[in-house]
Write a protein that holds these residues in place. Structure first.
Motif, PDB file in Angstrom:
ATOM      1  N   SER A 289       0.819  -1.219   0.000  1.00 22.82           N
ATOM      2  CA  SER A 289       0.000   0.000   0.000  1.00 22.82           C
ATOM      3  C   SER A 289       0.850   1.266   0.000  1.00 22.82           C
ATOM      4  CB  SER A 289      -0.927   0.013   1.221  1.00 22.82           C
ATOM      5  OG  SER A 289      -0.194   0.078   2.428  1.00 22.82           O
ATOM      6  N   SER A 290       2.148   1.142   0.300  1.00 24.67           N
ATOM      7  CA  SER A 290       3.016   2.317   0.350  1.00 24.67           C
ATOM      8  C   SER A 290       3.477   2.751  -1.037  1.00 24.67           C
ATOM      9  CB  SER A 290       4.245   2.031   1.220  1.00 24.67           C
ATOM     10  OG  SER A 290       5.112   1.098   0.583  1.00 24.67           O
ATOM     11  N   GLU A 291       3.203   1.930  -2.065  1.00 23.78           N
ATOM     12  CA  GLU A 291       3.689   2.219  -3.409  1.00 23.78           C
ATOM     13  C   GLU A 291       2.534   2.528  -4.354  1.00 23.78           C
ATOM     14  OE1 GLU A 291       6.514  -0.603  -4.818  1.00 23.78           O
ATOM     15  OE2 GLU A 291       7.691  -0.579  -2.969  1.00 23.78           O
TER      16      GLU A 291
ATOM     17  N   THR B  50      -5.767  13.258   8.482  1.00 29.21           N
ATOM     18  CA  THR B  50      -5.766  12.606   7.169  1.00 29.21           C
ATOM     19  C   THR B  50      -4.346  12.486   6.631  1.00 29.21           C
ATOM     20  OG1 THR B  50      -7.966  13.481   6.637  1.00 29.21           O
ATOM     21  CG2 THR B  50      -6.616  12.712   4.792  1.00 29.21           C
ATOM     22  N   TRP B  51      -4.017  11.286   6.211  1.00 27.18           N
ATOM     23  CA  TRP B  51      -2.747  11.002   5.524  1.00 27.18           C
ATOM     24  C   TRP B  51      -3.069  10.842   4.045  1.00 27.18           C
ATOM     25  CZ3 TRP B  51       2.419   8.973   6.678  1.00 27.18           C
ATOM     26  CH2 TRP B  51       2.994   8.228   5.642  1.00 27.18           C
ATOM     27  N   GLU B  52      -2.474  11.688   3.200  1.00 31.13           N
ATOM     28  CA  GLU B  52      -2.698  11.619   1.768  1.00 31.13           C
ATOM     29  C   GLU B  52      -1.372  11.356   1.059  1.00 31.13           C
ATOM     30  OE1 GLU B  52      -4.940  14.089  -1.801  1.00 31.13           O
ATOM     31  OE2 GLU B  52      -4.361  15.138   0.034  1.00 31.13           O
ATOM     32  N   GLN B  53      -1.328  10.255   0.354  1.00 30.59           N
ATOM     33  CA  GLN B  53      -0.111   9.827  -0.332  1.00 30.59           C
ATOM     34  C   GLN B  53      -0.327   9.916  -1.834  1.00 30.59           C
ATOM     35  OE1 GLN B  53       2.077   6.272   1.204  1.00 30.59           O
ATOM     36  NE2 GLN B  53       1.491   5.379  -0.755  1.00 30.59           N
ATOM     37  N   ALA B  54       0.565  10.635  -2.525  1.00 26.25           N
ATOM     38  CA  ALA B  54       0.442  10.812  -3.968  1.00 26.25           C
ATOM     39  C   ALA B  54       0.877   9.548  -4.695  1.00 26.25           C
ATOM     40  CB  ALA B  54       1.280  12.002  -4.415  1.00 26.25           C
ATOM     41  N   GLU B  55       0.794   9.594  -6.013  1.00 28.35           N
ATOM     42  CA  GLU B  55       1.273   8.468  -6.817  1.00 28.35           C
ATOM     43  C   GLU B  55       2.758   8.218  -6.534  1.00 28.35           C
ATOM     44  OE1 GLU B  55      -0.381   6.487  -8.677  1.00 28.35           O
ATOM     45  OE2 GLU B  55      -2.316   7.484  -8.879  1.00 28.35           O
ATOM     46  N   PHE B  56       3.153   6.962  -6.692  1.00 28.33           N
ATOM     47  CA  PHE B  56       4.502   6.538  -6.341  1.00 28.33           C
ATOM     48  C   PHE B  56       5.322   6.317  -7.606  1.00 28.33           C
ATOM     49  CE2 PHE B  56       7.707   3.361  -5.132  1.00 28.33           C
ATOM     50  CZ  PHE B  56       8.210   3.939  -3.974  1.00 28.33           C
ATOM     51  N   ASP B  57       6.481   6.964  -7.695  1.00 25.38           N
ATOM     52  CA  ASP B  57       7.400   6.818  -8.825  1.00 25.38           C
ATOM     53  C   ASP B  57       8.309   5.625  -8.560  1.00 25.38           C
ATOM     54  OD1 ASP B  57       9.597   6.995 -10.595  1.00 25.38           O
ATOM     55  OD2 ASP B  57       9.402   9.174 -10.740  1.00 25.38           O
ATOM     56  N   ILE B  58       8.152   4.546  -9.331  1.00 23.48           N
ATOM     57  CA  ILE B  58       8.889   3.320  -9.037  1.00 23.48           C
ATOM     58  C   ILE B  58      10.356   3.407  -9.464  1.00 23.48           C
ATOM     59  CG2 ILE B  58       6.819   1.883  -9.173  1.00 23.48           C
ATOM     60  CD1 ILE B  58       7.857   0.944 -11.953  1.00 23.48           C
ATOM     61  N   ILE B  59      10.703   4.362 -10.337  1.00 23.53           N
ATOM     62  CA  ILE B  59      12.104   4.513 -10.745  1.00 23.53           C
ATOM     63  C   ILE B  59      12.882   5.303  -9.705  1.00 23.53           C
ATOM     64  CG2 ILE B  59      13.646   5.499 -12.484  1.00 23.53           C
ATOM     65  CD1 ILE B  59      11.555   4.858 -14.581  1.00 23.53           C
TER      66      ILE B  59
ATOM     67  N   SER C 186      14.099 -12.094   8.361  1.00 24.20           N
ATOM     68  CA  SER C 186      13.323 -12.355   7.160  1.00 24.20           C
ATOM     69  C   SER C 186      11.884 -11.977   7.453  1.00 24.20           C
ATOM     70  CB  SER C 186      13.415 -13.834   6.771  1.00 24.20           C
ATOM     71  OG  SER C 186      12.614 -14.107   5.638  1.00 24.20           O
ATOM     72  N   PHE C 187      11.215 -11.345   6.492  1.00 26.65           N
ATOM     73  CA  PHE C 187       9.845 -10.889   6.714  1.00 26.65           C
ATOM     74  C   PHE C 187       9.142 -10.829   5.361  1.00 26.65           C
ATOM     75  CE2 PHE C 187       6.505  -7.726   7.463  1.00 26.65           C
ATOM     76  CZ  PHE C 187       6.016  -8.112   8.706  1.00 26.65           C
ATOM     77  N   GLN C 188       8.019 -11.540   5.244  1.00 27.88           N
ATOM     78  CA  GLN C 188       7.282 -11.579   3.989  1.00 27.88           C
ATOM     79  C   GLN C 188       6.502 -10.288   3.765  1.00 27.88           C
ATOM     80  OE1 GLN C 188       7.764 -14.178   1.798  1.00 27.88           O
ATOM     81  NE2 GLN C 188       9.301 -14.679   3.361  1.00 27.88           N
ATOM     82  N   GLN C 189       6.440  -9.857   2.514  1.00 29.34           N
ATOM     83  CA  GLN C 189       5.766  -8.606   2.187  1.00 29.34           C
ATOM     84  C   GLN C 189       4.312  -8.629   2.655  1.00 29.34           C
ATOM     85  OE1 GLN C 189       6.013  -5.577   1.872  1.00 29.34           O
ATOM     86  NE2 GLN C 189       6.405  -5.056  -0.280  1.00 29.34           N
ATOM     87  N   GLN C 190       3.853  -7.470   3.150  1.00 30.77           N
ATOM     88  CA  GLN C 190       2.495  -7.304   3.642  1.00 30.77           C
ATOM     89  C   GLN C 190       1.894  -6.051   3.002  1.00 30.77           C
ATOM     90  OE1 GLN C 190       1.182  -9.578   5.702  1.00 30.77           O
ATOM     91  NE2 GLN C 190       3.102 -10.705   5.978  1.00 30.77           N
ATOM     92  N   ASP C 191       0.629  -5.812   3.281  1.00 30.33           N
ATOM     93  CA  ASP C 191       0.003  -4.575   2.816  1.00 30.33           C
ATOM     94  C   ASP C 191       0.668  -3.366   3.453  1.00 30.33           C
ATOM     95  OD1 ASP C 191      -2.536  -3.056   1.685  1.00 30.33           O
ATOM     96  OD2 ASP C 191      -2.320  -2.444   3.782  1.00 30.33           O
TER      97      ASP C 191
END
Length: 392
Positions: A272-274, A289-298, A377-382
């Motif tokens: 959810s962070s991306e 309110t926490w508002e997160q913009a679009e995430f740039d993967i590069i 070690s930790f598996q990816q979560q939301d």
């Protein structure tokens, strides 16, 4: 929190001074509520059924600005909705005893300190403790002086030193409060044994008290070497390139005691962070309110904005804080800490409630009983939160 900068390369803070506006509450309520993304082990907030008298008393105690508008300070709202210093301090003490041990941690440095709420809480826990706060936001530091430090009494406030400056050039930062002589006078020989005074030179150690008192930079002030240096509220995400991150970690390492110390930062992540995200958390007097913009993967960058909806005043404070963040990965941070000179790095992680499933969060209720656990070690979560501990 709410750090104001001119441009990102020198910013290393988390907001814009003039970025927020107060609006009439004429918009529809958003019925999504966030996980407690920055919350540690804290109590539930007061219920919405609190009497009007209780709310008015809380407003007076928690930093309303005292103007005719009745609008609370954004710093007060941030402290109430995002920070939980007692939980952080509990883990800081645990990490220090686990990875260093042999003595109680007494000397803390809080980088990106904002209103230095953590440092103030640290001082209350032991009369021998000292704290150093460093931040580039002079507005937040001034608010701290008036609303946090001036209310804790001279015996406590004499043990904290606040500096205005850039974490990438900490020795150039300027003292904005206090008399460092009082901290030196409270130090014991045991504190100093085997340590140079962090942020000083040998010639400065031999200088006269008057010379020390008259200087204003961290490099000229004699302070005890720190047992713990911390950077919370995801502050290291303000550093956008690897070179700056390693440089900052080197400064943190240099501030730590030669007898052993730890650097601790926090980080968040998950699927959810991306991506774009808008979440809310309701408190008795306001909604955060926490508002997160679009995430740039590069570039791995996003922009975070924090808003507050004031229930009683029927007002919204839009963009109270705005952050341009690079979301670092855990192995990237580990590699940078090791390159900076830390001898070991440890991860403590907790899984957060799923952002897609939570429809309402009151205060710090969601996930409050989930503890951080050390993991290799930790598996990816939301959604997850982590403490990263670098051991000197």
């Amino acid at each position: 929190m709410g750090k104001h900068g001119k441009k990102q390369s020198l910013n290393h803070r988390r907001g814009k001074r003039t970025s927020y506006t107060v609006e009439d509450d004429n918009e529809d309520e958003i019925h999504d509520y966030p996980p407690t993304s920055s919350a540690r082990e804290v109590a539930l907030s007061n219920s919405d059924q609190e009497s009007q008298e209780d709310e008015e008393n809380q407003e007076k105690e928690k930093g309303f600005d005292g103007t005719n508008s009745g609008i609370p300070s954004k710093y007060s709202l941030y402290q109430q909705s995002v920070q939980s210093p007692k939980g952080d301090i509990s883990y800081l003490q645990k990490f220090f005893l686990m990875y260093v041990g042999g003595r109680a941690p007494l000397h803390l440095q809080e980088d990106f300190c904002g209103t230095a709420l953590l440092s103030v809480e640290w001082l209350h826990s032991d009369a021998r403790r000292t704290a150093v706060g460093l931040d580039l936001d002079v507005e937040a530091l001034n608010w701290c002086l008036e609303n946090n430090i001036n209310r804790i009494g001279a015996d406590v406030s004499s043990r904290i030193s606040l500096f205005h400056g850039n974490v990438l050039q900490p020795l150039e930062s300027k003292l904005v409060n206090g008399n460092p002589l009082e901290i030196m006078q409270n130090m014991t020989l045991e504190d100093n044994e085997g340590d140079s005074m962090a942020g000083t030179t040998n010639s400065e150690l031999q200088g006269s008290p008057k010379a020390v008192h008259d200087t204003k930079s961290l490099k000229d002030v004699q302070l005890p070497a720190r047992d713990i240096v911390c950077a919370f509220n995801y502050s290291c995400c303000c550093l956008h390139n690897r070179k700056d991150l390693i440089l900052y970690f080197k400064h943190a390492l240099n501030a730590l005691s030669r007898k052993g110390g730890i650097f601790v930062m926090d980080l968040y992540g998950g699927t959810s962070s991306e991506g774009a995200l808008r979440l809310q958390r309701r408190f008795s007097n306001f909604t955060y309110t926490w508002e997160q913009a679009e995430f740039d993967i590069i570039q791995r960058k996003t922009r975070i904005s924090l808003h507050f909806n004031l229930h009683k005043q029927h007002r919204k404070i839009r963009h109270a804080f705005s952050y341009s963040w690079r979301l670092w990965s855990l192995p990237e941070v580990k590699d940078c800490l090791e390159e900076a000179g830390f001898r070991s790095v440890h991860f403590w992680i907790r899984n957060m409630p799923d952002s897609e499933q939570i429809r309402r969060t009151d205060g710090f209720s969601a996930g409050r009983d989930v503890k951080y656990e050390e993991a290799t070690s930790f598996q990816q979560q939301d959604s997850w939160n982590a403490y990263i501990v670098g051991v000197a």
